[in-house]
Design a protein around this motif. Structure first.
Motif, mmCIF file in Angstrom:
data_model
loop_
_atom_site.group_PDB
_atom_site.id
_atom_site.type_symbol
_atom_site.label_atom_id
_atom_site.label_comp_id
_atom_site.label_asym_id
_atom_site.label_seq_id
_atom_site.Cartn_x
_atom_site.Cartn_y
_atom_site.Cartn_z
ATOM 1 N N ASN B 88 0.860 -1.178 0.000
ATOM 2 C CA ASN B 88 0.000 0.000 0.000
ATOM 3 C C ASN B 88 0.899 1.231 0.000
ATOM 4 O O ASN B 88 1.426 1.633 1.023
ATOM 5 N N VAL B 89 1.114 1.799 -1.177
ATOM 6 C CA VAL B 89 1.952 2.997 -1.265
ATOM 7 C C VAL B 89 1.084 4.250 -1.282
ATOM 8 O O VAL B 89 1.579 5.361 -1.433
ATOM 9 N N GLY B 90 -0.235 4.056 -1.147
ATOM 10 C CA GLY B 90 -1.146 5.199 -1.096
ATOM 11 C C GLY B 90 -1.283 5.719 0.322
ATOM 12 O O GLY B 90 -0.567 5.304 1.233
ATOM 13 N N SER B 91 -2.234 6.612 0.501
ATOM 14 C CA SER B 91 -2.384 7.236 1.816
ATOM 15 C C SER B 91 -3.640 6.775 2.545
ATOM 16 O O SER B 91 -3.931 7.241 3.632
ATOM 17 N N VAL B 92 -4.393 5.831 1.917
ATOM 18 C CA VAL B 92 -5.591 5.342 2.609
ATOM 19 C C VAL B 92 -5.489 3.842 2.864
ATOM 20 O O VAL B 92 -4.900 3.102 2.079
ATOM 21 N N SER B 93 -6.059 3.433 3.982
ATOM 22 C CA SER B 93 -6.077 2.007 4.284
ATOM 23 C C SER B 93 -7.260 1.368 3.554
ATOM 24 O O SER B 93 -8.194 2.052 3.129
ATOM 25 N N ASP B 94 -7.186 0.046 3.391
ATOM 26 C CA ASP B 94 -8.262 -0.676 2.710
ATOM 27 C C ASP B 94 -8.226 -2.117 3.191
ATOM 28 O O ASP B 94 -7.365 -2.493 3.999
ATOM 29 N N SER B 95 -9.145 -2.931 2.718
ATOM 30 C CA SER B 95 -9.147 -4.351 3.083
ATOM 31 C C SER B 95 -9.384 -5.202 1.848
ATOM 32 O O SER B 95 -10.307 -4.931 1.076
ATOM 33 N N LEU B 96 -8.545 -6.224 1.714
ATOM 34 C CA LEU B 96 -8.787 -7.227 0.675
ATOM 35 C C LEU B 96 -9.933 -8.104 1.160
ATOM 36 O O LEU B 96 -9.863 -8.659 2.260
ATOM 37 N N VAL B 97 -11.004 -8.193 0.374
ATOM 38 C CA VAL B 97 -12.177 -8.924 0.865
ATOM 39 C C VAL B 97 -12.539 -10.150 0.026
ATOM 40 O O VAL B 97 -13.294 -11.013 0.465
ATOM 41 N N GLN B 98 -11.997 -10.245 -1.194
ATOM 42 C CA GLN B 98 -12.366 -11.375 -2.046
ATOM 43 C C GLN B 98 -11.325 -11.537 -3.139
ATOM 44 O O GLN B 98 -10.612 -10.577 -3.485
ATOM 45 N N ALA B 99 -11.238 -12.753 -3.681
ATOM 46 C CA ALA B 99 -10.312 -13.003 -4.780
ATOM 47 C C ALA B 99 -10.980 -13.924 -5.778
ATOM 48 O O ALA B 99 -11.880 -14.696 -5.421
ATOM 49 N N SER B 100 -10.571 -13.829 -7.033
ATOM 50 C CA SER B 100 -11.094 -14.757 -8.035
ATOM 51 C C SER B 100 -10.020 -15.053 -9.073
ATOM 52 O O SER B 100 -9.020 -14.337 -9.166
ATOM 53 N N SER B 101 -10.233 -16.128 -9.826
ATOM 54 C CA SER B 101 -9.257 -16.542 -10.838
ATOM 55 C C SER B 101 -9.967 -17.337 -11.916
ATOM 56 O O SER B 101 -11.023 -17.943 -11.654
ATOM 57 N N ASN B 102 -9.395 -17.359 -13.105
ATOM 58 C CA ASN B 102 -9.965 -18.187 -14.161
ATOM 59 C C ASN B 102 -9.663 -19.673 -13.927
ATOM 60 O O ASN B 102 -10.219 -20.535 -14.583
ATOM 61 N N ALA B 103 -8.782 -19.964 -12.969
ATOM 62 C CA ALA B 103 -8.388 -21.358 -12.742
ATOM 63 C C ALA B 103 -9.425 -22.144 -11.956
ATOM 64 O O ALA B 103 -9.482 -23.366 -12.030
ATOM 65 N N SER B 104 -10.253 -21.443 -11.172
ATOM 66 C CA SER B 104 -11.257 -22.130 -10.364
ATOM 67 C C SER B 104 -12.358 -21.159 -9.970
ATOM 68 O O SER B 104 -12.114 -19.954 -9.824
ATOM 69 N N LYS B 105 -13.556 -21.711 -9.777
ATOM 70 C CA LYS B 105 -14.647 -20.866 -9.279
ATOM 71 C C LYS B 105 -14.511 -20.647 -7.776
ATOM 72 O O LYS B 105 -15.162 -19.762 -7.223
ATOM 73 N N ASP B 106 -13.715 -21.518 -7.152
ATOM 74 C CA ASP B 106 -13.588 -21.441 -5.701
ATOM 75 C C ASP B 106 -12.210 -20.924 -5.305
ATOM 76 O O ASP B 106 -11.226 -21.667 -5.316
ATOM 77 N N VAL B 107 -12.172 -19.656 -4.993
ATOM 78 C CA VAL B 107 -10.920 -19.016 -4.607
ATOM 79 C C VAL B 107 -11.158 -18.314 -3.271
ATOM 80 O O VAL B 107 -12.145 -17.589 -3.121
ATOM 81 N N GLN B 108 -10.301 -18.573 -2.305
ATOM 82 C CA GLN B 108 -10.515 -18.018 -0.968
ATOM 83 C C GLN B 108 -9.251 -17.350 -0.438
ATOM 84 O O GLN B 108 -8.145 -17.681 -0.857
ATOM 85 N N ILE B 109 -9.440 -16.436 0.493
ATOM 86 C CA ILE B 109 -8.301 -15.812 1.177
ATOM 87 C C ILE B 109 -8.016 -16.655 2.418
ATOM 88 O O ILE B 109 -8.901 -16.852 3.249
ATOM 89 N N HIS B 110 -6.791 -17.166 2.524
ATOM 90 C CA HIS B 110 -6.453 -18.073 3.631
ATOM 91 C C HIS B 110 -5.255 -17.577 4.420
ATOM 92 O O HIS B 110 -4.416 -16.829 3.910
#
Ligand SMILES: [Cu+2]
Lengths: 205, 182
Positions: B88-110
């Motif tokens: 995060n080189v910006g000046s605001v905080s944020d949260s990663l909430v979801q991920a996706s990929s063409n490799a699978s419909k089921d992608v999770q943050i672990h």
């Protein structure tokens, strides 16, 4: 006189002594290889990735065995353990007198065929065997080497698959030719291959 | 009373000689500098990454990017994971909430972590990232879990990876299969 300097000297001296003696006892422990578990009390019938029957520990008597504990539905920690096994074998120069085992603690999903595919994915040498077996047999084997597992919560994925993961001990062990486990390390840490290679080289020489 | 209060202060400046005081000050300064200098990469290298979906948000404020991304090789139906470093080189905080990929419909943050001698892997509802923070997604820690990919993922292949943030921002990348550091 000020309190800081009069206190500091004897204090740091004592700390240094404690630290040095800690180092000494640590290095002393590293060399005497106490028996952690004697595997000769029981025998376990397992199968490898080619469905060949394996009796543990009988089939390995007379040889050093390096074994890690994994399950193939684990994409994060277990690959590290598997890659550490591969690295130990490579760094030892693919010795013929040391056996390498990856034992699955998830026999329900890790059939011999799945383990075969897992070996292909990780390009594992043919002299590394991955073992599985009847769930009860595998469970009592894991109990005897004190590898703990617990099922994580079952969840349904976005696409409707029911999945679960296993929380598990993270270990690589070395068994000596008498069937005694004498070395036990964390399995996934990057420093492990160097430690085990050093230990084995001093044992085998 | 006075004595008791005094025992809580680790260093009494009144009784400390000047050279000790100087040493103390320089060590604390060094520590402070070390802590604030979290990012060791130039901002320019990371600018232009991260797509704006909310035009009301100034680009100079939001600037999160990933680098050194890769996914673990696997076969269809098995398991894979994606790794990178998130900056995060910006000046605001944020949260990663979801991920996706063409490799699978089921992608999770672990997250993998050790708890009471047991290695645990858990799905994370989000991963917060503060301004000027960098978070490694690496084996044995945070990772993007790609569950039972529908295709073989071989070294040298590439897959898509999209990262969705609470702010509505999305990072979309093509990442390679295989660890470049290996
Ligand atoms: Cu995971």
């Amino acid at each position: 006189m000020n309190a800081n300097s009069t206190l500091a000297k004897p204090y740091s001296f004592v700390l240094t002594i404690i630290f040095l003696s800690f180092l000494l006892t640590q290095s002393a422990c590293m060399n005497d290889y106490k028996v952690i578990d004697d595997m000769n009390d029981a025998s376990f019938e397992l199968v490898n990735q080619d469905s060949v029957r394996v009796i543990f520990p009988e089939d390995f008597r007379g040889q050093y065995v390096v074994m890690g504990f994994v399950y193939t539905n684990c994409p994060d920690i277990c690959p590290l353990i598997t890659q550490n096994l591969i690295k130990i074998q490579k760094d030892l120069g693919y010795p013929s007198n040391v056996q390498f085992l990856g034992v699955s603690f998830d026999p329900l999903r890790d059939t011999p065929e799945v383990l075969h595919r897992y070996k292909e994915v990780f390009k594992v040498d043919e002299n590394v065997n991955f073992l599985t077996g009847e769930p009860k047999m595998v469970q009592s084997f894991m109990d005897s080497v004190r590898v703990r597992t617990q099922e994580s919560m079952r969840t349904t994925t976005d696409s409707g698959k029911e999945i679960y993961f296993l929380n598990h001990s993270d270990k690589i062990m070395v068994m000596n030719p008498k069937g005694e486990i004498i070395i036990e390390y964390g399995g996934s840490m990057p420093s492990i291959p160097t430690l085990i290679v050093q230990d084995l080289q001093s044992l085998i020489q | 009373m006075n004595n008791q209060r005094h025992s809580f202060s680790l260093v009494s400046t009144r009784t400390m000689p000047l050279n000790l005081l100087l040493l103390f000050v320089s060590i604390s300064l060094g520590l402070m500098l070390g802590c604030t200098n979290k990012l060791d990469r130039p901002d320019s290298a990371l600018a232009e990454q991260g797509r704006l979906t909310d035009s009301s948000m100034a680009k100079s404020e939001w600037n999160i990017a990933i680098e050194d991304a890769w996914a673990r090789p696997t076969k269809a139906g098995m398991m894979s994971a994606a790794y990178f470093t998130m900056y995060n080189v910006g000046s605001v905080s944020d949260s990663l909430v979801q991920a996706s990929s063409n490799a699978s419909k089921d992608v999770q943050i672990h997250l993998s972590y050790m708890n009471d001698g047991i290695m645990v892997m858990e799905e994370q509802p989000f991963v917060a990232i503060q301004a000027s923070e960098q978070i490694p997604f690496q084996p044995g820690g945070y990772h993007i879990m790609i569950i039972q990919p529908t295709m073989d993922m071989q070294e040298g292949d590439s897959i898509s990876l999209s990262l969705y943030f609470k702010s509505g921002m999305i990072i979309e990348e093509t990442i390679q299969v295989g660890n470049p550091a290996k």
